[in-house]
Design an enzyme around this catalytic site. Structure first.
Site, PDB file in Angstrom:
ATOM      1  CG  ASP A 226      87.029  16.752  69.579  1.00 55.68           C
ATOM      2  OD1 ASP A 226      86.573  17.370  70.570  1.00 55.68           O
ATOM      3  OD2 ASP A 226      87.291  17.324  68.509  1.00 55.68           O
ATOM      4  CG  MET A 247      92.194  19.473  75.155  1.00 54.87           C
ATOM      5  SD  MET A 247      92.379  20.236  73.527  1.00 54.87           S
ATOM      6  CE  MET A 247      91.371  21.725  73.739  1.00 54.87           C
ATOM      7  CE  LYS A 260      92.980  22.148  59.805  1.00 51.10           C
ATOM      8  NZ  LYS A 260      91.857  22.868  60.461  1.00 51.10           N
ATOM      9  CG  HIS A 264      93.148  29.821  66.928  1.00 47.34           C
ATOM     10  ND1 HIS A 264      92.756  30.443  65.760  1.00 47.34           N
ATOM     11  CD2 HIS A 264      92.340  28.744  67.050  1.00 47.34           C
ATOM     12  CE1 HIS A 264      91.756  29.773  65.209  1.00 47.34           C
ATOM     13  NE2 HIS A 264      91.491  28.748  65.981  1.00 47.34           N
TER      14      HIS A 264
END
Length: 345
Positions: A226, A247, A260, A264
């Protein structure tokens, strides 16, 4: 052109009025539940160990004495909403008094519960988020990518990087969801991880999901990937470590990549970029009811307002996977409104 209502019956007009009323006042349900959580009502009833008399509830609440009668009205709404159950209890003088107990939804709001979802509700109802909704119509008239950006002059991710309190709440929100999903995933679909030697949880936050997987599979090397400010102070364990990065630039290599509730958040172009970075790590080789649809539509508009993403149907997912260079995929409806999606190189 004049709008005439003469063709409609009185019943139809009253039904239409009620529909407008219910939509206008929907926020009262969520705000009332927020109030109950902040007052500690789910915890008080849980700690009692059995249904709690209204008088005992009042004695336990940190409220002004003049507001005691208002708690009954608050609870009446929350009983109707399905968050508490009520029954009448007769005392020795044969006077009836309400007795409250938890339902499964309110059990998910107990602080000491392993699946506590209170952070998700409290964060989404934080003024940082709710203020944005007042600017939805303004956003439609601007070029800003999100309503959040129109309101706060920066993206949600940039805001979180600068505001430690908000960042903490956002991480708690994601962690609360991951606890429940990890429990179901490892209970119902554990075999998907069998034989996997290494896994990277992309945008895995504080590592709630990865920790559950690492604990269940001690021989698997798990990595939480992250942004640097998210993982900066997190401590690694024997088979779990944390890596800071972006990322959109690169993703650490592993046998399996977990995304996960990530894609979206982003538009199609950004999703393809993320998926292509995932793809680089691998060598080449449902019927929905009305209530579920409504929830999915809520999430879609939520993603539109707070991020640049959206909820997608299977055809839209397929388009992204193929654009990123994957050869196939599998969708397994497993988590109520959500599914487990496996993509293959």
């Amino acid at each position: 052109m004049d709008l005439s209502y003469e063709m409609y019956s009185s019943s139809e007009l009253l039904d239409a009025q009620a529909h407008v009323w219910n939509t206008a006042y929907n926020f009262i349900s969520s705000m009332s539940l927020k109030c109950a959580i902040e007052l500690g009502i789910p915890d008080i009833i849980h700690n009692n160990g059995q249904p709690l008399l209204f008088s005992k509830l009042i004695e336990s609440l940190p409220i002004h004495p003049s507001k005691a009668h208002c708690i009954r009205r608050l609870m009446r709404l929350l009983v109707h909403s399905g968050f508490f159950a009520i029954q009448q209890q007769q005392d020795q003088e044969e006077e009836e008094e309400e007795q409250y107990s938890l339902t499964l939804p309110s059990k998910l709001l107990v602080k000491e519960g392993s699946l506590n979802m209170a952070p998700l509700l409290l964060t989404n109802l934080d003024p940082v988020f709710t203020t944005s909704w007042h600017f939805l119509s303004t956003w439609f008239q601007k070029k800003d990518s999100t309503v959040f950006e129109t309101t706060h002059k920066r993206t949600m991710w940039d805001f979180a990087a600068l505001d430690t309190s908000f960042n903490s709440k956002l991480n708690e929100l994601m962690a609360s969801d991951s606890k429940l999903i990890a429990k179901i995933l490892l209970r119902e679909y554990k075999e998907v991880f069998e034989g996997v030697k290494s896994l990277v949880d992309v945008a895995g936050g504080t590592g709630t999901m990865a920790k559950a997987i690492a604990c269940t599979f001690p021989l698997m090397n798990c990595t939480v990937f992250d942004l640097p400010h998210v993982v900066a102070d997190l401590k690694a364990s024997e088979n779990l470590n944390f890596i800071g990065g972006n990322m959109f630039e690169a993703i650490p290599p592993a046998n399996a990549i977990l995304l996960k509730w990530i894609l979206h958040d982003w538009n199609d172009e950004d999703c393809v970029t993320i998926l292509k970075n995932v793809k680089k790590q691998f060598p080449r080789k449902m019927k929905v009811d009305k209530k579920s649809t409504e929830t999915q539509l809520y999430f879609d508009v939520l993603m539109m307002a707070e991020t640049s993403g959206k909820e997608r149907n299977q055809t839209e997912w397929e388009k992204l996977f193929l654009a990123a260079g994957f050869s196939d995929y599998k969708v397994t409806p497993l988590f109520g409104l959500r599914s487990l999606i496996e993509v293959y190189p």
